[in-house]
Design a protein around this motif. Structure first.
Motif, mmCIF file in Angstrom:
data_model
loop_
_atom_site.group_PDB
_atom_site.id
_atom_site.type_symbol
_atom_site.label_atom_id
_atom_site.label_comp_id
_atom_site.label_asym_id
_atom_site.label_seq_id
_atom_site.Cartn_x
_atom_site.Cartn_y
_atom_site.Cartn_z
ATOM 1 N N HIS A 4 0.814 -1.213 0.000
ATOM 2 C CA HIS A 4 0.000 0.000 0.000
ATOM 3 C C HIS A 4 0.851 1.269 0.000
ATOM 4 O O HIS A 4 0.389 2.324 0.428
ATOM 5 N N ALA A 5 2.085 1.177 -0.493
ATOM 6 C CA ALA A 5 3.015 2.310 -0.439
ATOM 7 C C ALA A 5 2.538 3.508 -1.254
ATOM 8 O O ALA A 5 2.919 4.638 -0.956
ATOM 9 N N GLN A 6 1.735 3.279 -2.266
ATOM 10 C CA GLN A 6 1.268 4.393 -3.096
ATOM 11 C C GLN A 6 -0.049 4.988 -2.608
ATOM 12 O O GLN A 6 -0.626 5.836 -3.266
ATOM 13 N N THR A 7 -0.506 4.540 -1.452
ATOM 14 C CA THR A 7 -1.776 5.012 -0.896
ATOM 15 C C THR A 7 -1.530 5.702 0.436
ATOM 16 O O THR A 7 -0.715 5.257 1.231
ATOM 17 N N ALA A 8 -2.268 6.786 0.663
ATOM 18 C CA ALA A 8 -2.209 7.493 1.942
ATOM 19 C C ALA A 8 -3.623 7.733 2.449
ATOM 20 O O ALA A 8 -4.522 8.062 1.677
ATOM 21 N N LEU A 9 -3.780 7.557 3.748
ATOM 22 C CA LEU A 9 -5.028 7.923 4.421
ATOM 23 C C LEU A 9 -4.871 9.359 4.887
ATOM 24 O O LEU A 9 -3.940 9.672 5.631
ATOM 25 N N LEU A 10 -5.775 10.236 4.453
ATOM 26 C CA LEU A 10 -5.789 11.616 4.923
ATOM 27 C C LEU A 10 -6.871 11.757 5.987
ATOM 28 O O LEU A 10 -8.051 11.536 5.709
ATOM 29 N N VAL A 11 -6.458 12.109 7.196
ATOM 30 C CA VAL A 11 -7.368 12.333 8.312
ATOM 31 C C VAL A 11 -7.463 13.846 8.460
ATOM 32 O O VAL A 11 -6.538 14.493 8.937
ATOM 33 N N MET A 12 -8.587 14.410 8.009
ATOM 34 C CA MET A 12 -8.673 15.858 7.803
ATOM 35 C C MET A 12 -9.566 16.566 8.819
ATOM 36 O O MET A 12 -10.729 16.206 9.006
ATOM 37 N N LEU A 34 -10.778 3.557 13.747
ATOM 38 C CA LEU A 34 -10.686 2.281 13.037
ATOM 39 C C LEU A 34 -9.963 2.437 11.700
ATOM 40 O O LEU A 34 -9.173 1.572 11.311
ATOM 41 N N ALA A 35 -10.215 3.538 10.998
ATOM 42 C CA ALA A 35 -9.541 3.787 9.717
ATOM 43 C C ALA A 35 -8.040 3.966 9.922
ATOM 44 O O ALA A 35 -7.224 3.400 9.179
ATOM 45 N N VAL A 36 -7.670 4.753 10.920
ATOM 46 C CA VAL A 36 -6.250 4.977 11.218
ATOM 47 C C VAL A 36 -5.580 3.649 11.596
ATOM 48 O O VAL A 36 -4.490 3.329 11.099
ATOM 49 N N ASP A 37 -6.219 2.868 12.440
ATOM 50 C CA ASP A 37 -5.660 1.574 12.845
ATOM 51 C C ASP A 37 -5.481 0.642 11.640
ATOM 52 O O ASP A 37 -4.451 -0.023 11.513
ATOM 53 N N ALA A 38 -6.477 0.591 10.762
ATOM 54 C CA ALA A 38 -6.406 -0.282 9.585
ATOM 55 C C ALA A 38 -5.280 0.155 8.651
ATOM 56 O O ALA A 38 -4.536 -0.681 8.116
ATOM 57 N N ALA A 39 -5.145 1.452 8.445
ATOM 58 C CA ALA A 39 -4.080 1.962 7.573
ATOM 59 C C ALA A 39 -2.705 1.636 8.149
ATOM 60 O O ALA A 39 -1.810 1.181 7.433
ATOM 61 N N ARG A 40 -2.540 1.868 9.441
ATOM 62 C CA ARG A 40 -1.248 1.559 10.084
ATOM 63 C C ARG A 40 -0.922 0.073 9.986
ATOM 64 O O ARG A 40 0.211 -0.304 9.672
ATOM 65 N N LYS A 41 -1.914 -0.760 10.248
ATOM 66 C CA LYS A 41 -1.709 -2.209 10.197
ATOM 67 C C LYS A 41 -1.291 -2.653 8.799
ATOM 68 O O LYS A 41 -0.476 -3.562 8.638
ATOM 69 N N ALA A 42 -1.826 -1.979 7.771
ATOM 70 C CA ALA A 42 -1.512 -2.317 6.382
ATOM 71 C C ALA A 42 -0.190 -1.701 5.916
ATOM 72 O O ALA A 42 0.232 -1.929 4.787
#
Length: 188
Positions: A4-12, A34-42
């Protein structure tokens, strides 16, 4: 490099002064957590975006209806508690906190420089408010040719009807719209 290196979660705009206006209790921000946790885990890049102003509000012009009122009321400067990311989604070391000076996550910030430096081409968006930062960022990011996903249950708006119209009718024209749970299952 992770899958998932080309993907970023933006928490705005999930910052104290904004989140506090929408929170009934701590469960209100659970989808964001939950979104932040899932992104970090991935192994995905998580980037936090906040709106804040310099002392004296030099960025808030008198013709800007929203921000000129803010400069008169005070607060929302870069060091204020109101502009700090909410503790329920607190950034970890190495996770950038981008400061913007307008509604879109790109407006006056170094977000695009960070995304380019990290090779990010796909953005997953969540934030407060759906009709503010999320809408403005979806539009601008689509114009910049990013592939987009909006996490509809990790977006809050003061007007439920506006939120519903945006996630059901407007955003799908430029983004995949799904729940945090649906999105998290795609990361496995």
């Amino acid at each position: 490099m992770t899958q998932h290196a080309q993907t970023a979660l933006l928490v705005m705009d999930v910052q104290n002064g904004i989140a506090g206006r929408y929170m009934k209790d701590e469960t209100t921000l659970q989808p964001f957590r939950l979104a932040v946790d899932a992104a970090r885990k991935a192994g995905m890049q998580v980037i936090f975006v906040r709106v804040a102003f310099s002392e004296g509000y030099p960025e808030a012009g008198p013709r800007n209806k929203m921000f000129s009122r803010l400069s008169q009321a005070g607060g929302m400067t870069v060091n204020d508690n109101s502009t700090q990311i909410h503790d329920l989604v607190k950034p970890q070391p190495g996770e950038p906190v981008v400061t913007k000076y307008r509604v879109s996550a790109f407006a006056g910030s170094n977000l695009e420089v960070i995304l380019r430096a990290k090779g990010v081409t796909n953005l997953v968006l969540c934030g407060i408010a759906t009709s503010g930062v999320v809408l403005s960022t979806v539009r601008e990011a689509a114009d910049k040719d990013y592939a987009l996903t909006v996490l509809k249950d990790a977006c809050l708006d003061g007007d439920p009807e506006v939120h519903q119209v945006l996630v059901e009718k407007v955003f799908p024209r430029q983004a995949d719209v799904m729940t945090v749970d649906e999105w998290a299952h795609t990361l496995v």
